[in-house]
Enzyme design. Structure first.
Site, PDB file in Angstrom:
ATOM      1  N   ARG A  49      13.711 -19.655   7.519  1.00  0.00           N
ATOM      2  CA  ARG A  49      13.211 -18.665   6.569  1.00  0.00           C
ATOM      3  C   ARG A  49      12.933 -19.235   5.181  1.00  0.00           C
ATOM      4  O   ARG A  49      11.833 -19.069   4.665  1.00  0.00           O
ATOM      5  CB  ARG A  49      14.219 -17.509   6.448  1.00  0.00           C
ATOM      6  CG  ARG A  49      14.326 -16.657   7.697  1.00  0.00           C
ATOM      7  CD  ARG A  49      15.384 -15.579   7.551  1.00  0.00           C
ATOM      8  NE  ARG A  49      15.114 -14.659   6.451  1.00  0.00           N
ATOM      9  CZ  ARG A  49      15.925 -13.695   6.071  1.00  0.00           C
ATOM     10  NH1 ARG A  49      17.076 -13.516   6.708  1.00  0.00           N
ATOM     11  NH2 ARG A  49      15.618 -12.898   5.097  1.00  0.00           N
ATOM     12  N   HIS A  90       6.719 -13.677  14.656  1.00  0.00           N
ATOM     13  CA  HIS A  90       7.716 -13.553  13.584  1.00  0.00           C
ATOM     14  C   HIS A  90       8.353 -12.164  13.597  1.00  0.00           C
ATOM     15  O   HIS A  90       7.928 -11.266  12.850  1.00  0.00           O
ATOM     16  CB  HIS A  90       7.030 -13.815  12.234  1.00  0.00           C
ATOM     17  CG  HIS A  90       8.005 -14.073  11.121  1.00  0.00           C
ATOM     18  ND1 HIS A  90       8.649 -15.272  10.938  1.00  0.00           N
ATOM     19  CD2 HIS A  90       8.427 -13.282  10.117  1.00  0.00           C
ATOM     20  CE1 HIS A  90       9.424 -15.210   9.878  1.00  0.00           C
ATOM     21  NE2 HIS A  90       9.309 -14.007   9.350  1.00  0.00           N
ATOM     22  N   TYR A 143      -4.167  -0.787   2.887  1.00  0.00           N
ATOM     23  CA  TYR A 143      -5.267  -0.664   1.932  1.00  0.00           C
ATOM     24  C   TYR A 143      -5.962  -1.993   1.649  1.00  0.00           C
ATOM     25  O   TYR A 143      -7.051  -1.999   1.079  1.00  0.00           O
ATOM     26  CB  TYR A 143      -4.762  -0.086   0.607  1.00  0.00           C
ATOM     27  CG  TYR A 143      -4.189   1.301   0.739  1.00  0.00           C
ATOM     28  CD1 TYR A 143      -4.949   2.344   1.254  1.00  0.00           C
ATOM     29  CD2 TYR A 143      -2.883   1.568   0.347  1.00  0.00           C
ATOM     30  CE1 TYR A 143      -4.425   3.616   1.376  1.00  0.00           C
ATOM     31  CE2 TYR A 143      -2.345   2.842   0.460  1.00  0.00           C
ATOM     32  CZ  TYR A 143      -3.119   3.855   0.974  1.00  0.00           C
ATOM     33  OH  TYR A 143      -2.599   5.121   1.101  1.00  0.00           O
TER      34      TYR A 143
END
Length: 825
Positions: free
Chosen positions: A41, A87, A130
């Site tokens: 990570r 993932h 968006y």
């Protein structure tokens, strides 16, 4: 019937309780968690500079075909594909990583082309539903050749798909874009750098594996932050490059401008890395309300997409803008610190790496990528050549091939008979059996022979490449240079050597105490760069009896000087610009060098330091004290002398009223006993007494200095001090106006100034150089003592031997001359 409550439980459901030591269990579980965070990570791989989530985003977008030449898709779709296949850590984490890859203020070379609101320095991005995204062109260079076995692939989280362990990385992404991350027990924070500079250092290290850190820092002098700004003090940067850890200061790029009559202000055009204007405004207001900051009248943010960053801070009347700026640096984020902590994964282990180690790890990876790609291509071409050669055998005796196939009972027998009759391999025989009849023409045979010859040539090249370490390194260097040329951009961050990083105190402490107000000399190089040279105090070896200070060493690399002014570190001097302005400034923030190692080419660009408008440049530096009048010459032959008392106490003023299309080409202090010299583009030189030009007010337009032919202009104006006429020389460089500038070195000539007669003001000159065939203009001219020519890159260029006649033709030059000045005086 219901079972009895007291009946014993079946054997299969008997409880199984184990005693576990809590401390042992916590240690084991915590280590597993820490391992997962570190390797899966938080930390990037030193080879491609990417964390796992970033690598998976770029790879999955490449698999989805989201290339730069195709349309954007919803970011939510990308997030869903990455989360479902590679993932499984939540959509918000994936989208946050995707957003950062698209932010130009976070990455020096963005890897995702975002469409929509991807956030700003002060605001977060819009939701994934968006916004839209696709790969940026630079991302293709990271994901290229993955289908050519250049890296190993590993299973995804559930074993259904494959993902690359590391990307091919055609450029050093970790150094170029930097990174930040917090793991368990460790963290990483790496600064972005300029791609062109990093590639130059990498290619130098390829050619010179034993290169020192000092050599590499000649190519990579410091970080290059996406938002620009100024880095003050390079000691911390050098520490980080040596050990992997260090701290440096970043400052906003601020200029002092007039906001109105008798009102000055500070205009901020670039901010420190990841600092937004709203945060600066908030801190300024807090400091003013707390009475820690005085002299601020107002703050206005005029930042927009068209004009970029523009934060205007008004200064109250009676306050020194420089002193207020120093308070702002201390009390607000206009000055920030960046702590470098170069922690990355190397062969699966977290390591702290310096600049050379980072480049070495990347280059080893890139050499391995090129090697594996070459082996893959070699094997593919060898396989194809094998099939082509078999097909050529079949075409040469196609009738017998057809007869063998027609008389065979089945495909297996046909393949065996073809292998036996024509001595073919199984692959060749199978390929012939699958051949279409339209390939059996004469034209197909020619095509196959051409393909065979091309394959043999490519195989030979690949074998030669794989057999030579030198050729492999050269191939890596060529690909790096291509990436730098394609994706590289000029440096944005200005580097100033302001000394070591100090811990900042929020208590009121005069900023003037940071740098002593010591004697110095400011140089303007012929290539338009400024530097401040420290002068040794009186009493040391080599003391100048007239001034009490020791001047810098006379000669050093890149020391072609246009102007030099003695002042103090916090004193003020003036810069005369081509637009007829005099800009007053302090050299306190100029790059500083010891007095015995002056290198103006290593300084900062004068126009950038002074914040000049586009097309405007500095032609001379002048002291702002009671000195002889200042002489100014323009391209249209206008001359003017203005008393320094007229300009000594002004900040940014017009010192000559220029006609439309005119510009200043030279300026210098001119006592009455000196001479003024013009040189024009048609090789005419005029010298006349300075006393013939009466001093005028600063708003005057000057007077006729030289009569210039129609269509021509003055390319040089200078002052020859009294007593130096016999030593002064005239340097002229002829060229042709029909070719691109810098394409032809042209011819040059060095002659004595005494060869040129002195004439009156407002007259025509005498010929300074006879043009060779093809030449029609003078590109450069210079008059003075001890000339020094430099190329466009600042490197010293050889000039012809002095002693040529006044109207003689020039000698061909070996290299292009970009500017002419004098040696350090």
């Amino acid at each position: 019937m219901a079972a009895s409550r007291n009946a014993p439980a079946p054997a299969a459901l008997t409880e199984r309780i184990e005693d576990v030591d809590v401390s042992t269990e916590m240690q084991g579980s915590f280590l597993e968690y820490a391992y997962s965070v570190i390797y899966s990570r938080a930390l990037p791989d030193a080879r491609d500079g990417l964390k796992p989530v970033q690598r998976r985003i770029l790879y999955q977008m490449a698999e989805m075909g989201l290339r730069p030449d195709r349309g954007h898709v919803k970011s939510a779709r990308v997030v869903g594909e990455v989360m479902g296949k590679l993932h499984p850590h939540g959509d918000s984490a994936i989208y946050d990583a995707l957003v950062r890859l698209a932010q130009p203020f976070a990455l020096r070379v963005p890897l995702v082309d975002g469409h929509g609101n991807f956030g700003s320095l002060d605001d977060g991005p819009a939701a994934a539903r968006y916004t839209e995204a696709r790969l940026a062109p630079a991302a293709l260079a990271l994901t290229e050749s993955l289908d050519e076995d250049v890296v190993d692939f590993i299973p995804n989280y559930d074993g259904q798909f494959q993902q690359p362990e590391v990307l091919a990385a055609a450029f050093p992404n970790l150094l170029v874009n930097g990174t930040t991350g917090i793991a368990v027990g460790m963290a990483t924070n790496m600064a972005p750098h300029n791609l062109i500079e990093v590639v130059a250092a990498a290619t130098h290290l390829l050619d010179n594996p034993e290169a020192t850190l000092e050599e590499l820092m000649e190519f990579v002098p410091g970080p290059d932050l996406p938002g620009g700004g100024v880095i003050v003090g390079l000691d911390g940067v050098k520490d980080a490059y040596a050990s992997g850890r260090g701290t440096f200061r970043t400052r906003a790029k601020v200029s002092i401008e007039s906001l109105g009559p008798r009102r000055m202000g500070l205009v901020v055009t670039e901010l420190p890395y990841m600092v937004g204007p709203e945060r600066v405004i908030e801190k300024i207001k807090d400091a003013v309300n707390a009475k820690k900051l005085t002299g601020i009248a107002d703050v206005a943010d005029f930042t927009d997409r068209n004009n970029g960053m523009r934060l205007v801070i008004g200064i109250k009347t009676g306050f020194d803008p420089k002193a207020v700026l120093e308070q702002l640096y201390r009390l607000t984020p206009l000055e920030d610190t960046f702590g470098i902590n170069n922690v990355a994964l190397v062969e699966g282990q977290p390591q702290t790496l310096g600049l050379k180690q980072l480049l070495q790890v990347y280059l080893q990876h890139r050499i391995q990528v090129v090697t594996r790609r070459s082996r893959y291509r070699l094997a593919r071409r060898q396989d194809r050549l094998h099939l082509v050669e078999g097909l050529l055998i079949a075409i040469l005796d196609i009738d017998e091939v057809i007869q063998v196939i027609r008389t065979s009972d089945d495909g297996e027998q046909a393949r065996a008979r073809l292998m036996d009759v024509f001595d073919l391999s199984q692959a060749q025989a199978e390929y012939i059996l699958e051949l279409r009849l339209r390939r059996l023409t004469k034209f197909s045979r020619v095509e196959l022979e051409t393909e065979r010859d091309q394959l043999k040539a490519e195989i030979a090249q690949l074998q030669e490449l794989l057999g030579s370490e030198v050729l492999l390194r050269a191939q890596v260097a060529r690909e790096l240079d291509a990436a730098a040329e394609t994706f590289g951009t000029p440096r944005r961050t200005l580097l100033l050597n302001g000394g070591p990083v100090k811990t900042r105190s929020r208590a009121a402490a005069p900023a003037d105490l940071q740098i002593a107000d010591a004697p110095c000399r400011v140089f303007l190089s012929a290539t338009g760069r400024m530097v401040r040279a420290e002068l040794r105090p009186a009493g040391e070896a080599g003391e100048d009896a007239g001034t009490g200070i020791v001047p810098p060493t006379r000669r050093s690399k890149h020391d072609a000087i246009r102007s030099a002014v003695d002042t103090t570190t916090r004193g003020d001097i003036g810069a005369v610009t081509s637009a007829g302005r005099l800009v007053r400034f302090s050299p306190v923030d100029l790059p500083s060098v010891p007095g015995n190692s002056v290198q103006p080419a290593a300084g900062t660009r004068a126009d950038q330091y002074l914040g000049l408008a586009g097309g405007e440049h500095v032609v001379a530096l002048v002291p702002l004290t009671d000195n002889p009048p200042l002489a100014i010459g323009t391209a249209q032959g206008v001359v003017k002398r203005v008393a320094t008392s007229e300009i000594a106490h002004k900040h940014d003023i017009e010192i000559i009223s220029l006609k439309p299309g005119d510009r200043v080409v030279g300026a210098a202090l001119a006592p009455d006993d000196s001479e003024l010299v013009f040189v024009t583009s048609d090789a005419q030189l005029l010298r006349f007494d300075a006393s013939s030009v009466r001093p005028q007010g600063r708003s005057a337009g000057g007077m006729a200095g030289m009569r210039i032919a129609e269509g021509q202009h003055a390319i040089y104006f200078g002052v020859v001090a009294a007593g130096t006429e016999d030593q002064a020389v005239v340097v002229t460089i002829a060229d042709t106006s029909q070719t691109l500038a810098g394409a032809d070195a042209g011819s040059g000539k060095v002659s004595a100034l005494a060869e040129y007669p002195s004439k009156g003001r407002a007259t025509g000159g005498v010929r300074a150089q006879r043009f060779l065939k093809g030449e029609d203009t003078l590109s450069l001219a210079w008059v003075g003592v001890e000339p020094r020519a430099v190329g466009p890159d600042g490197a010293v260029r050889a000039l012809p031997v002095p002693g040529a006649k006044r109207d003689a033709s020039g000698q061909p030059l070996d290299a292009v001359v970009g500017a002419i000045g004098t040696v350090v005086a």
